[in-house]
Design a protein around this motif. Sequence first.
Motif, short mmCIF file in Angstrom:
data_model
loop_
_atom_site.label_atom_id
_atom_site.label_comp_id
_atom_site.label_asym_id
_atom_site.label_seq_id
_atom_site.Cartn_x
_atom_site.Cartn_y
_atom_site.Cartn_z
N HIS A 9 0.99 -1.29 0.11
CA HIS A 9 0.32 -0.32 -0.23
C HIS A 9 0.93 0.96 0.22
CE1 HIS A 9 -4.30 -1.89 0.93
NE2 HIS A 9 -3.29 -2.55 1.46
N PRO A 10 0.11 2.22 -0.59
CA PRO A 10 1.28 3.55 -0.89
C PRO A 10 1.42 3.95 0.96
CG PRO A 10 -1.16 4.23 -1.74
CD PRO A 10 -1.23 2.49 -0.47
N ASP A 11 1.07 3.56 1.77
CA ASP A 11 1.68 3.84 3.64
C ASP A 11 3.23 3.29 3.98
OD1 ASP A 11 0.51 2.06 4.17
OD2 ASP A 11 -0.96 3.09 5.27
N GLY A 12 3.41 2.26 2.49
CA GLY A 12 4.33 1.15 3.53
C GLY A 12 3.77 -0.09 3.98
N ARG A 13 2.47 -0.11 4.51
CA ARG A 13 2.11 -1.21 4.50
C ARG A 13 2.10 -2.63 3.70
NH1 ARG A 13 -2.83 0.06 8.44
NH2 ARG A 13 -2.87 1.07 7.22
N VAL A 14 2.50 -3.75 4.29
CA VAL A 14 1.96 -5.26 3.40
C VAL A 14 0.98 -5.67 3.14
CG1 VAL A 14 3.32 -6.61 1.72
CG2 VAL A 14 4.70 -4.40 2.05
N GLU A 15 -0.24 -6.51 2.65
CA GLU A 15 -0.50 -7.87 3.35
C GLU A 15 -0.91 -8.71 1.53
OE1 GLU A 15 -4.90 -6.42 3.72
OE2 GLU A 15 -4.73 -5.34 1.71
N LEU A 16 -1.13 -9.91 2.31
CA LEU A 16 -1.64 -10.62 1.11
C LEU A 16 -2.20 -10.52 0.39
CD1 LEU A 16 -1.76 -14.27 2.96
CD2 LEU A 16 0.42 -13.54 1.56
N THR A 17 -2.09 -10.56 -0.83
CA THR A 17 -3.28 -10.56 -2.00
C THR A 17 -4.29 -11.42 -1.81
OG1 THR A 17 -1.40 -9.58 -3.61
CG2 THR A 17 -3.83 -10.10 -4.33
N ASP A 18 -4.00 -12.54 -1.60
CA ASP A 18 -4.76 -13.34 -1.57
C ASP A 18 -4.92 -14.20 -0.79
OD1 ASP A 18 -7.14 -15.27 -1.39
OD2 ASP A 18 -6.71 -16.79 -2.85
N PRO A 19 -5.75 -13.94 0.85
CA PRO A 19 -5.16 -14.77 1.64
C PRO A 19 -5.48 -16.01 1.85
CG PRO A 19 -6.72 -12.48 2.41
CD PRO A 19 -6.63 -13.09 1.34
N GLU A 20 -5.97 -16.58 1.29
CA GLU A 20 -6.30 -17.51 1.27
C GLU A 20 -5.36 -18.44 0.90
OE1 GLU A 20 -8.68 -19.75 1.81
OE2 GLU A 20 -9.79 -17.43 2.93
N VAL A 21 -4.28 -18.24 0.48
CA VAL A 21 -2.77 -19.27 -0.30
C VAL A 21 -2.16 -19.47 1.40
CG1 VAL A 21 -1.74 -17.43 0.00
CG2 VAL A 21 -1.18 -18.76 -1.94
N ILE A 22 -1.99 -19.65 2.17
CA ILE A 22 -2.10 -20.00 3.90
C ILE A 22 -2.91 -20.35 4.33
CG2 ILE A 22 -0.24 -17.82 3.81
CD1 ILE A 22 -1.67 -16.71 6.59
N ALA A 23 -3.90 -20.30 3.61
CA ALA A 23 -5.21 -20.98 4.94
C ALA A 23 -4.75 -22.75 5.27
CB ALA A 23 -6.67 -20.81 3.97
N SER A 24 -4.82 -22.94 4.12
CA SER A 24 -4.41 -24.76 4.84
C SER A 24 -2.98 -25.08 5.11
CB SER A 24 -4.64 -25.46 3.29
OG SER A 24 -3.72 -25.11 2.38
N SER A 25 -2.78 -24.30 5.58
CA SER A 25 -0.90 -24.07 6.03
C SER A 25 -1.06 -24.67 7.23
CB SER A 25 -0.05 -23.01 5.96
OG SER A 25 1.48 -23.01 6.99
N ARG A 26 -0.19 -26.15 7.51
CA ARG A 26 0.10 -26.49 9.03
C ARG A 26 0.42 -25.22 10.05
NH1 ARG A 26 3.93 -31.56 9.74
NH2 ARG A 26 3.46 -30.90 12.04
N TYR A 27 1.51 -24.46 9.72
CA TYR A 27 1.72 -23.56 10.66
C TYR A 27 2.06 -21.95 10.44
CZ TYR A 27 5.75 -26.90 8.71
OH TYR A 27 5.98 -27.68 8.72
N GLY A 28 0.11 -21.93 9.91
CA GLY A 28 -0.56 -21.00 10.46
C GLY A 28 -1.77 -20.67 11.20
N ASN A 29 -2.71 -19.68 11.89
CA ASN A 29 -4.06 -20.06 12.67
C ASN A 29 -4.39 -18.51 12.36
OD1 ASN A 29 -2.95 -18.87 14.82
ND2 ASN A 29 -2.81 -20.69 16.17
N ALA A 30 -5.63 -18.44 12.47
CA ALA A 30 -6.43 -17.24 12.75
C ALA A 30 -5.77 -15.84 13.11
CB ALA A 30 -8.13 -17.33 12.69
N GLU A 31 -5.02 -16.11 14.60
CA GLU A 31 -3.54 -15.77 15.20
C GLU A 31 -2.82 -15.29 14.87
OE1 GLU A 31 -5.68 -18.41 16.77
OE2 GLU A 31 -7.30 -16.48 17.64
N LEU A 32 -1.98 -16.25 14.06
CA LEU A 32 -0.94 -15.47 13.45
C LEU A 32 -0.79 -15.49 11.87
CD1 LEU A 32 0.30 -19.37 14.36
CD2 LEU A 32 1.37 -17.00 15.69
N ALA A 33 -1.90 -15.32 11.40
CA ALA A 33 -2.47 -15.10 9.87
C ALA A 33 -2.07 -13.53 9.95
CB ALA A 33 -3.07 -15.25 9.61
#
Length: 505
Positions: A9-33
Amino acid sequence: MAVTEQTSHPDGRVELTDPEVIASSRYGNAELAPTRIPERKWTTYNYAALWMGMAHNIPSYLLAAGLVALGMNWLQAFITITLGNLIVLVPLLLNSHAGTKYGIPFPVFARAFYGVRGANFPALLRAFIACGWFGIQTWIGGQAIYTIVGELAGSSWTGASSVGGHPWTMWVSFAFFWVLQMWLIWRGIEGLRRFENWAAPLVTAAFLALMIAILVKAGGLGPILDQPSTLGWDADFWKIFAPSLMGMIAFWATLSLNMPDFTRFGKGQREQVLGQIIGLPTTMSFIALASIITTSGTVLVYGSAIWDPVELTRRFENPVVVTIGLIMAILATMSCNVAANVVSPSYDFANALPRWLNFRTAGLLTGVIGILIQPWRLISDPSIYIFVWLSFYGGLLASVAGVLIAGYWFIDRTNLALADLYLRGGRYWYSDGWNWRAVVATLFGSLLAVGGAYSNPGAGPFPEGGLIPILQPLYDYSWVVGLIAGFITYLALTRFVPARRPVTS
């Protein structure tokens, strides 16, 4: 995962374009995303209030009071504490940047340098130290509750039969305060933010009121400031200045690692930077000054230094004043404890078992471990509590901070592949999920920092000549040694034995 699959984003902050890309990862959950941009709404005031709440606590007060008890005058103690907090602010802000830019908590940030699996090493190290602090603070809060009820109920409460070396009513007070904090953490991070917003000003007012009360009894500020230092400004002062300064820095060494746990919710870098600059050094300097003046005043009023604010509050004759003062002490303790010692291990434990633990259940685990550590033993000896405890873990965590700063600012130059922090086989998988370079740098930095740990005879668990005698001189500078050694070692290993190329934006 390509960097183009994350949105800048213009202010320098970054986010995933598609959050679903990590939805099935065993190394993440709602709090860690990664926190989504609409959820990043903490303002400058929120961060200033957070630090006001965390800094205004009884252990902070005891740090300043302890320096006076060691023989420093008000100016020496004030300089030592203020300098320590200005120094720790540097790594704290450097590590906070990633939280705001990518919306990630500390254990996920650490994956970029320790590996997706290897991040559990620094995260769990930080978590268990936080559990120790949680237990200590909970015991202190329980003592305040025990004292308040004793003022109202009388000897039937304070004179209760002893169990395990303490009245059974003290154990009940401890348990009640533990449950109260667990209820607050169960409300989640937003509940914590709202609590800090209203609790912080009240706690500030309470410390001011205690200081003013002592000033009135002592006959003003003049007699307090005229008290000389028993150390002077020569060798006696400088002998204790260095280890005291390391203790001041180490007090917030934990937060210098895990501030991304909070800055991930920031509206922007400006908000979190200004909020922390306003909140930490100014608040700690204020509480230091209030503590120094109050403790110095007790020497004039009562004939000896009373450095425990709970004990000092009990000296006042009006039961209403005593009760209000101790309620403020409870608020101060809870405000600091939940923010500083539950939020971080909650994320850290969830990082280790993301499919089994979330923020709330990991917070409960933190509370249980905090009891099992037996905090009443940790604070039974002031020498062990202040010098051994702070100096030792400060050196350990400083080496982790050195790795993070070297990796984020000098190797990757603040550019991370966000999705790869959650994926097996990605850029941060290294060797089976571990980056041995970061582990070696941390162990080497820790060895230099605390390998020479020593205690004065009868004042701690370490031998007088140091665990490793040749390293004993370094222990007085444990935090600085750990930070520099971890930084240089990781930078050198990564440069000469590279594992991957830095991400380019």
